[in-house]
Write a protein that holds these residues in place. Structure first.
Motif, short mmCIF file in Angstrom:
data_model
loop_
_atom_site.label_atom_id
_atom_site.label_comp_id
_atom_site.label_asym_id
_atom_site.label_seq_id
_atom_site.Cartn_x
_atom_site.Cartn_y
_atom_site.Cartn_z
N GLU A 37 23.92 53.79 35.77
CA GLU A 37 23.77 55.20 35.39
C GLU A 37 22.52 55.80 36.02
O GLU A 37 21.49 55.13 36.15
CB GLU A 37 23.71 55.36 33.87
CG GLU A 37 23.74 56.78 33.39
CD GLU A 37 24.13 56.91 31.93
OE1 GLU A 37 24.44 58.03 31.50
OE2 GLU A 37 24.13 55.88 31.22
N ILE A 38 22.64 57.06 36.40
CA ILE A 38 21.50 57.87 36.87
C ILE A 38 21.35 59.04 35.92
O ILE A 38 22.34 59.69 35.56
CB ILE A 38 21.73 58.38 38.30
CG1 ILE A 38 21.89 57.22 39.28
CG2 ILE A 38 20.56 59.28 38.73
CD1 ILE A 38 22.31 57.66 40.68
N TYR A 39 20.12 59.31 35.49
CA TYR A 39 19.78 60.51 34.72
C TYR A 39 19.00 61.44 35.66
O TYR A 39 17.94 61.06 36.17
CB TYR A 39 18.89 60.17 33.55
CG TYR A 39 19.57 59.69 32.28
CD1 TYR A 39 19.31 60.31 31.06
CD2 TYR A 39 20.43 58.60 32.28
CE1 TYR A 39 19.90 59.87 29.89
CE2 TYR A 39 21.02 58.15 31.11
CZ TYR A 39 20.75 58.78 29.92
OH TYR A 39 21.33 58.33 28.76
N TYR A 40 19.49 62.66 35.86
CA TYR A 40 18.75 63.68 36.61
C TYR A 40 18.36 64.79 35.64
O TYR A 40 19.21 65.33 34.93
CB TYR A 40 19.60 64.25 37.75
CG TYR A 40 19.00 65.52 38.33
CD1 TYR A 40 17.91 65.45 39.20
CD2 TYR A 40 19.48 66.78 37.96
CE1 TYR A 40 17.34 66.60 39.69
CE2 TYR A 40 18.91 67.93 38.46
CZ TYR A 40 17.84 67.85 39.33
OH TYR A 40 17.26 68.99 39.80
N PHE A 41 17.08 65.16 35.61
CA PHE A 41 16.55 66.07 34.59
C PHE A 41 16.17 67.44 35.13
O PHE A 41 15.66 67.57 36.25
CB PHE A 41 15.29 65.46 33.96
CG PHE A 41 15.53 64.23 33.15
CD1 PHE A 41 15.79 64.30 31.79
CD2 PHE A 41 15.49 62.97 33.74
CE1 PHE A 41 16.02 63.16 31.04
CE2 PHE A 41 15.71 61.82 32.99
CZ PHE A 41 15.97 61.92 31.64
N GLU A 42 16.39 68.45 34.30
CA GLU A 42 15.75 69.75 34.45
C GLU A 42 15.28 70.16 33.06
O GLU A 42 16.03 70.06 32.08
CB GLU A 42 16.71 70.78 35.05
CG GLU A 42 17.15 70.41 36.46
CD GLU A 42 17.63 71.58 37.29
OE1 GLU A 42 17.69 72.72 36.76
OE2 GLU A 42 17.94 71.36 38.47
N ILE A 43 14.02 70.60 32.97
CA ILE A 43 13.42 70.93 31.69
C ILE A 43 13.01 72.40 31.69
O ILE A 43 12.34 72.86 32.63
CB ILE A 43 12.17 70.06 31.39
CG1 ILE A 43 12.44 68.58 31.75
CG2 ILE A 43 11.74 70.23 29.96
CD1 ILE A 43 13.42 67.88 30.85
N ALA A 44 13.41 73.12 30.66
CA ALA A 44 13.11 74.56 30.61
C ALA A 44 11.60 74.77 30.40
O ALA A 44 10.99 74.12 29.55
CB ALA A 44 13.90 75.21 29.49
N PRO A 45 11.01 75.70 31.14
CA PRO A 45 9.60 76.02 30.91
C PRO A 45 9.44 76.90 29.67
O PRO A 45 10.40 77.42 29.12
CB PRO A 45 9.23 76.79 32.18
CG PRO A 45 10.50 77.48 32.57
CD PRO A 45 11.61 76.51 32.21
N HIS A 46 8.20 77.06 29.23
CA HIS A 46 7.86 78.06 28.22
C HIS A 46 6.88 79.02 28.86
O HIS A 46 5.71 78.70 29.06
CB HIS A 46 7.23 77.40 26.99
CG HIS A 46 6.85 78.38 25.92
ND1 HIS A 46 7.78 78.95 25.08
CD2 HIS A 46 5.66 78.90 25.56
CE1 HIS A 46 7.19 79.78 24.25
NE2 HIS A 46 5.89 79.77 24.52
N GLY A 47 7.39 80.18 29.26
CA GLY A 47 6.56 81.10 30.04
C GLY A 47 6.17 80.46 31.35
O GLY A 47 7.03 80.02 32.12
N ASP A 48 4.87 80.39 31.61
CA ASP A 48 4.39 79.77 32.85
C ASP A 48 4.12 78.27 32.70
O ASP A 48 3.67 77.62 33.65
CB ASP A 48 3.09 80.46 33.31
CG ASP A 48 3.32 81.92 33.70
OD1 ASP A 48 4.45 82.22 34.15
OD2 ASP A 48 2.39 82.73 33.53
N THR A 49 4.40 77.73 31.52
CA THR A 49 4.12 76.31 31.27
C THR A 49 5.34 75.48 31.61
O THR A 49 6.40 75.65 31.00
CB THR A 49 3.75 76.07 29.79
OG1 THR A 49 2.63 76.90 29.44
CG2 THR A 49 3.39 74.61 29.56
#
Length: 270
Positions: free
Chosen positions: A162-174
């Protein structure tokens, strides 16, 4: 990784990418933006509407068979995942509609998450490839309880990399961040505790994997790419970690996180 493959392609507006499938079958999945996928001679063209981002909606996709030659072109530019698996059978090139993708809610309470089953084993025909998307609200744990699929036990457990590819939502500019854990199993020695951010991937050839932890305030997306050796049926059978599987019994008394679903497949038709 002997069976799975992942490429994440960023195309500027008007650019084209030539892709040789080789001994793998592939799915082209828009992460952000739209594209046209041309495959074979004589060529078929699949116009993928795509989406604004992985957090905005389900996407349509295109299946490419092994030994095919393909081109991916994007008039407006975008980011596209190519998920692949080593395979033996050569199937036909096909279009997968966003409206046909099953959107499932799993778990409850702080273990609530959303699964887009676009190429689950029982949802879309491939030779070896299994692929789904998981969205986890900030502060929640997903891929929990820890589970494994690194041994072949018919009817009980599948052997799948298995491969996990991530995208994480920012909070404003963080920028966003999360964490992924993999612990050794009887069949393997993989031991990982990784901080993950957008664009990161975690490779899991074996081992108990989970949790995938979304930091509070930062929703987490990951794309799961799975495949196993030829011979056994193409199916997703998992075994929970014996120390943590009890958590499933608590979900019946809890509500699903009210932030879910992020969206449903039928929203794509509005």
């Amino acid at each position: 990784m002997g069976h799975t493959a992942l490429r994440v392609l960023t195309l500027e507006a008007g650019r084209t990418y030539a892709h040789a499938c080789g001994e793998r079958e592939w799915i082209v999945l828009p992460l952000a933006g739209a594209c046209a996928v041309r495959c074979g001679e004589p060529s078929e063209v699949f116009e993928l509407r795509g989406r604004e981002s992985v957090f905005s909606g389900v996407s349509d996709f295109a299946y490419l068979p092994r030994d095919a030659e393909a081109e991916i072109a994007s008039a407006g530019g975008g980011r596209f995942a190519l998920v692949g698996a080593r395979c033996e059978r050569r199937l036909t090139a096909r279009y997968g509609a966003a409206a046909d993708v099953s959107v499932e809610l799993r778990g409850a309470g702080r273990c609530s998450r959303q699964v887009n089953n676009f190429a689950a084993a029982d949802a879309f025909d491939c030779d070896r490839l299994i692929a789904v998307e998981v969205l986890t609200p900030g502060g929640n744990w997903s891929s929990y309880p820890p589970h494994k699929h690194d041994e072949d036990h018919p009817g009980v457990e599948s052997r799948l990399e298995e491969i996990y590819y991530f995208e994480i939502a920012p909070h404003g500019d963080t920028p966003g961040l999360g964490y992924q854990r993999v612990t050794p199993s009887p069949a393997g020695k993989t031991d990982v505790l990784a901080e993950v951010r957008s664009g990161d991937a975690v490779l899991i050839p074996d081992g108990w994997h989970g949790p995938s932890i979304a930091a509070p305030g930062h929703d987490m997306y990951y794309l799961n790419v799975m495949a196993g050796p030829p011979g056994p049926p193409r199916e997703w059978l998992i075994r929970d970690h014996p120390h943590h599987g009890w958590i499933r019994d608590t979900w019946a008394a809890q509500d699903v996180d009210p932030r879910l679903p992020f969206y449903r497949a039928e929203d794509q038709n509005r």
